[in-house]
Design an enzyme around this catalytic site. Sequence first.
Site, short mmCIF file in Angstrom:
data_model
loop_
_atom_site.label_atom_id
_atom_site.label_comp_id
_atom_site.label_asym_id
_atom_site.label_seq_id
_atom_site.Cartn_x
_atom_site.Cartn_y
_atom_site.Cartn_z
N GLN A 1 -10.54 10.26 7.47
CA GLN A 1 -9.98 8.47 7.34
C GLN A 1 -9.02 8.29 6.56
O GLN A 1 -8.05 6.73 7.56
CB GLN A 1 -11.21 8.12 7.68
CG GLN A 1 -12.30 8.33 7.87
CD GLN A 1 -13.64 7.57 7.85
OE1 GLN A 1 -14.03 6.64 8.13
NE2 GLN A 1 -14.55 8.61 6.75
N ASN A 2 -8.15 8.47 6.47
CA ASN A 2 -7.21 7.94 4.56
C ASN A 2 -5.92 8.47 5.30
O ASN A 2 -5.43 9.30 6.09
CB ASN A 2 -6.96 8.66 4.32
CG ASN A 2 -8.48 8.31 3.08
OD1 ASN A 2 -9.37 7.80 3.00
ND2 ASN A 2 -9.15 9.97 1.71
N VAL A 3 -4.91 7.82 4.84
CA VAL A 3 -3.71 7.25 5.45
C VAL A 3 -3.06 7.81 4.54
O VAL A 3 -1.24 7.49 4.62
CB VAL A 3 -2.78 6.01 6.37
CG1 VAL A 3 -4.61 5.89 7.56
CG2 VAL A 3 -3.29 4.77 5.06
N ASP A 4 -2.51 8.53 3.44
CA ASP A 4 -2.05 8.04 2.42
C ASP A 4 -1.64 9.58 2.03
O ASP A 4 -0.41 9.89 1.34
CB ASP A 4 -3.37 7.90 0.84
CG ASP A 4 -4.07 8.66 0.99
OD1 ASP A 4 -4.05 10.10 1.16
OD2 ASP A 4 -5.14 8.36 0.63
N ARG B 1 1.27 -1.19 -0.04
CA ARG B 1 0.05 -0.22 0.05
C ARG B 1 0.98 1.17 -0.04
O ARG B 1 0.60 2.78 -0.38
CB ARG B 1 -0.53 0.08 1.22
CG ARG B 1 -1.96 -0.74 0.73
CD ARG B 1 -3.45 -0.89 2.19
NE ARG B 1 -3.38 0.08 1.84
CZ ARG B 1 -5.38 0.69 1.60
NH1 ARG B 1 -5.47 -0.54 0.71
NH2 ARG B 1 -6.17 1.42 1.63
N HIS C 1 -7.02 8.09 11.67
CA HIS C 1 -6.29 6.98 11.46
C HIS C 1 -4.98 6.94 11.00
O HIS C 1 -4.92 6.04 10.82
CB HIS C 1 -7.32 6.00 10.64
CG HIS C 1 -9.15 5.62 11.44
ND1 HIS C 1 -9.44 5.17 9.16
CD2 HIS C 1 -9.48 6.06 11.65
CE1 HIS C 1 -11.11 5.26 10.45
NE2 HIS C 1 -10.58 5.76 11.27
N ALA D 1 -15.55 11.17 -7.11
CA ALA D 1 -15.11 12.87 -5.91
C ALA D 1 -14.88 13.69 -6.79
O ALA D 1 -14.39 15.00 -6.96
CB ALA D 1 -14.48 12.22 -5.22
N SER E 1 -17.86 4.92 3.61
CA SER E 1 -18.94 4.35 3.64
C SER E 1 -19.62 4.00 4.41
O SER E 1 -20.72 3.88 4.71
CB SER E 1 -18.55 2.53 3.10
OG SER E 1 -17.22 2.39 4.06
N CYS F 1 7.02 1.60 17.40
CA CYS F 1 6.56 1.06 17.57
C CYS F 1 5.79 -0.47 18.43
O CYS F 1 4.71 0.60 18.70
CB CYS F 1 7.54 0.83 18.96
SG CYS F 1 8.73 -0.60 20.13
#
Length: 254
Positions: free
Chosen positions: A113-116, A78, A131, A243, A201, A139
């Site tokens: 909520q995206n981690v990108d 990812r 998130h 979008a 969603s 760690c």
Amino acid sequence: MYGMPPDQDAQISQAADALRRASSIAVLTGAGISAESGIPTFRDALTGLWENFRAEQLATPEAFLADPKLVWEWYAWRRQRVALARPNPGHLALTALANACSARGAGFTLITQNVDGLHQAAGSTDVIELHGNICRVKCFERQHVIEQFDDATGAVPSCPLCGSLLRPDVVWFGESLPEAALAHAMRAARDAEVFISVGTSTLVEPAASLPFLAVRSGAVVIEVNAGTTPLTAAARFSFRGQAGMLLPQLVEEC
Ligand code: OAD
């Protein structure tokens, strides 16, 4: 690709009107906003190497403990997708909306909520990351963030301080969200005059509650999604489509 209901254009103008008049706007984004940048969403079937898994089977502390290499490799895959990805017109429209708000003295909060990191790559600042962020690691035992790690070997790296395994600095199923970020997001949802929910969603708590909090607080809630969600019936406006097409249209008109 998506059928546009005939009255959607008129509705977009009305929603844009509400955005133009609002003194505070909050936006919640989910994986759908990054789909057009080539990052797979969570509830689409996984593809390629991962087609026999579901995200819920890989994104848990238990899964990591049972098979750290498998989980690490999924995140490494990812991370590679994220490294290649560029913000799309949806991300850029939200940056433009923030700038327009700032120019007229209106409040603007972007919650993801995206981690990108694609909102930041599009120029958005002060993004609330509920998130975490896939590009950071921490760690597993002591949870401190580690600035540098070796992603090249394919092996799960160890913490340079205590020797336990490193894991991505993202929130997994069963884990709590960062407290300050969640509190900030809830305040923003409660205070927003207009709340936009994009590409999520609306299934994963507690983020899924934010648009409903906004509904209960009297906000005009606008949903932008390729499909319907549990929010659709409660939203004042719900726009079906991509979008990257709908957000620029909304923002251009406001
Ligand atoms: P999901 O994968 O659950 O949902 C993606 C949503 O985006 C769906 O409702 C799609 O209809 C919509 N969608 C897809 N492509 C779109 C496009 N081009 N334009 C607009 N909408 C589109 O993703 P999230 O709701 O973000 O959590 O998932 C929430 C959380 O579940 C994630 O943050 C992740 C996951 O498990 C953690 O990892 C903790």
